[in-house]
Design an enzyme around this catalytic site. Structure first.
Site, PDB file in Angstrom:
ATOM      1  N   HIS A  16      -2.693 150.396  -9.228  1.00 59.27           N
ATOM      2  CA  HIS A  16      -1.945 150.415 -10.479  1.00 59.27           C
ATOM      3  C   HIS A  16      -2.922 150.426 -11.652  1.00 59.27           C
ATOM      4  O   HIS A  16      -4.128 150.205 -11.476  1.00 59.27           O
ATOM      5  CB  HIS A  16      -1.026 149.206 -10.517  1.00 59.27           C
TER       6      HIS A  16
ATOM      7  N   ARG B  91      -5.427 155.144 -10.782  1.00 58.16           N
ATOM      8  CA  ARG B  91      -4.028 154.751 -10.981  1.00 58.16           C
ATOM      9  C   ARG B  91      -3.127 155.801 -10.339  1.00 58.16           C
ATOM     10  O   ARG B  91      -3.453 156.984 -10.285  1.00 58.16           O
ATOM     11  CB  ARG B  91      -3.709 154.640 -12.467  1.00 58.16           C
ATOM     12  N   HIS B  92      -1.967 155.369  -9.873  1.00 60.13           N
ATOM     13  CA  HIS B  92      -1.005 156.283  -9.253  1.00 60.13           C
ATOM     14  C   HIS B  92      -0.470 157.296 -10.263  1.00 60.13           C
ATOM     15  O   HIS B  92      -0.650 157.173 -11.483  1.00 60.13           O
ATOM     16  CB  HIS B  92       0.156 155.486  -8.649  1.00 60.13           C
TER      17      HIS B  92
END
Length: 587
Positions: free
Chosen positions: A515, A331-332
């Site tokens: 995401h 995930r970012h």
């Protein structure tokens, strides 16, 4: 064919059938494959544990402060014998020689080895004191004798002053700095000394070694195909045929020869292409035993059977080999609107539409893009903490020893930035391009607004110094994203995308930066699991932190399983806004 088998085993350190098979697969066009050219071997005494870490710190800091010197070409070691040749079919006898010699010396080997710092105008290193040095020399001479008897090798043991070189052939004015750095090495650290057997290709001893930074696809028949990370051997005395900016090189990976654009490469270390074989650790008495020898024999028989029963050509034989793949989904990092809310853009915009930094957790600058700041509203960047999180993760991945072979990324700016900073800490930002994949974008139902956010184009990203692959073309273009797509449509999109990605990657570590939802939607299809219930999915995604990750490995062809990620999850606390004026009034 048996000779090729022995060559492959020797060239890969006789570790696994898969490695030897892969070596043969890549060398099927190697003109020297059938030449009876043996490897050269050397025996080193190498420190491990905390002392090795201190020495590696010295290596890095001395290079940073004083530039590269000859010691940086290899790793911390004490030379026990000069390089010698051994026929491929007799290499396992060297392992037996190492075991016998280690067992013989084990009881008299010193528990600690005192190191005395010696410095001169062109050399800095540790000398080993006489009492310890005598035992180590006895070990080297005994190994030379055993290798001569068992493997018919002529080995010259080191009889001069035993030493561990810290710096060699450096500029004289750096001597004081190097001495100060060396004095900070704490020799009292515990150390398990290990005798390690290494080999190298004797044909390229006097060649320069280059490392490929980028992939190059040949435009002409006489050019060499290279991929990022490949090593190329170059003889600087034989470059008369090469045009300016080009070199004639031989690929370490394939054995093929051809022209290479020099600006696609950088200098590598002498030892980068050496192969580590067996070791004997004295303090723990870890050495070759009967299981190791049984492993060697079994591996030899398995690969020989694979080769001898092949009914097709050599190329066809290896086309069926599967290359194990792994998938790291991340995930970012923290995004600015996550901290400063929906009105974050108004907080950092001047009246004339310029960006300024109202809080240290806003990034120091924003990349230029079409329509100025407006398009950042629904495509926010990472916060300063998000950048820091990404760098920490990249640093941890580097320490874990992992190397990313493919980098795929959602087109959202926060994901591309996360990929950039991870690759920078992995030292792969120049060699590995980011493939922007629209199929990895967030579930559009969770996006704000009635349209897909205006995302940065590949041209804009390139101008902003993001190393994106402008030639990559997705089978799921950005224009095919639907607003407010259903959950079923979203999981189908992710399933199709991840399967296409995996099918396009032959082997190695595939990284997806996307995401929080991707940790589930991009792994379950590979695990042959049905989509979660939508309510369970939403609850799960809410619990995924910034830089949370999942790691899948292919245990056999197209069969995957979840394993522990290569690094731990990053955890940190919240931090409230602070107004010093309120504090001063209460005093």
């Amino acid at each position: 064919m048996v000779e090729q088998l022995q060559k492959a085993l020797a060239a890969t350190g006789r570790r696994t059938v898969e490695e030897a098979s892969e070596w043969l697969h890549f060398h099927y066009n190697d003109p020297s494959l059938d030449d009876p050219i043996p490897q050269e071997y050397a025996l080193y005494l190498c420190p491990t544990g905390p002392l090795l870490e201190k020495l590696q710190d010295f290596w890095r800091e001395s290079k940073r402060q004083c530039g590269k010197n000859r010691a940086h070409e290899t790793f911390p070691h004490v030379t026990l014998c000069d390089f010698f040749t051994c026929e491929d079919q007799k290499v396992e006898y060297l392992y037996e020689a190492l075991k016998r010699t280690g067992d013989k010396i084990l009881s008299s080997f010193p528990s600690t080895i005192p190191l005395n710092l010696h410095s001169s105008i062109s050399y800095l290193g540790f000398f080993i004191s006489d009492s310890s040095a005598d035992v180590i020399r006895e070990f080297a001479m005994s190994f030379a004798t055993e290798a001569s008897i068992l493997a018919d090798c002529i080995v010259k043991p080191c009889t001069k002053q035993l030493h561990l070189t810290l710096a060699h052939k450096f500029c004289p004015h750096h001597q004081k700095t190097l001495e100060q750095l060396a004095k900070s090495i704490d020799q009292l650290h515990n150390c398990q000394w290990t005798a390690a057997l290494y080999s190298r290709d004797m044909r390229f001893v006097h060649y320069q070694t280059l490392r490929a930074l980028f992939q190059y696809k040949p435009q002409n028949m006489d050019e060499l195909m290279i991929t990022a990370g490949d090593y190329i051997f170059v003889d600087r005395t034989q470059q008369a045929e090469a045009s300016e900016g080009w070199v004639i090189g031989i690929s370490h990976r394939t054995g093929c020869r051809g022209f290479v654009p020099e600006n696609y490469t950088e200098r590598a270390n002498e030892s980068d292409t050496w192969v580590k074989h067996r070791t004997y650790t004295f303090s723990l008495a870890i050495a070759l035993d009967s299981k190791d020898r049984e492993h060697d024999t079994t591996m030899n028989h398995k690969l020989q059977h694979s080769l001898m029963t092949a009914k097709t050509s050599k190329i066809q034989t290896w086309q069926g080999l599967t290359h194990r793949r792994s998938l790291l989904v991340v995930r970012h990092g923290e995004r600015v609107d996550q901290i400063f809310g929906k009105s974050w853009l108004q907080q950092c915009s001047t009246i004339d539409g310029k960006y300024y930094r109202p809080d240290m957790n806003f990034p120091s600058s924003l990349p230029e893009r079409k329509n100025g700041l407006k398009n950042f509203e629904n495509d926010p960047p990472l916060s300063s903490c998000g950048i820091f999180q990404s760098r920490l993760t990249g640093e941890a991945l580097l320490d874990s020893g992992i190397k990313i072979n493919y980098m795929y990324c959602s087109p959202a700016l926060r994901c591309i930035q996360t990929a950039k900073y991870i690759l920078e800490e992995l030292k792969q930002e120049k060699s590995l391009k980011i493939r922007v994949e629209p199929g990895l974008f967030e579930w559009t139902k969770w996006e704000i607004g009635d349209t897909i956010p205006a995302l940065m184009s590949l041209a804009e990203l390139s101008r902003a110094k993001y190393n994106v692959d402008v030639d990559y073309r997705s089978e799921f273009p950005l224009s095919s994203l639907k607003t407010s797509e259903s959950y079923d449509d979203y999981v189908k999109r992710c399933s199709m995308t991840v399967k296409q990605i995996v099918a396009a990657c032959q082997g190695g570590v595939i990284s997806i930066i996307s995401h929080g939802s991707a940790l589930d939607s991009c792994t379950r299809p590979l695990l042959n699991l049905p989509p979660r219930d939508i309510s369970d999915f939403a609850q799960l995604v809410r619990k995924i932190p910034s830089l949370g990750m999942c790691f899948c490995e292919e245990i056999e062809e197209n069969k995957w399983q979840l394993n522990n990620p290569p690094v731990k999850t990053l955890t940190h606390g919240s931090n409230s806004a602070f107004n010093w004026r309120n504090w001063i009034q209460d005093c």
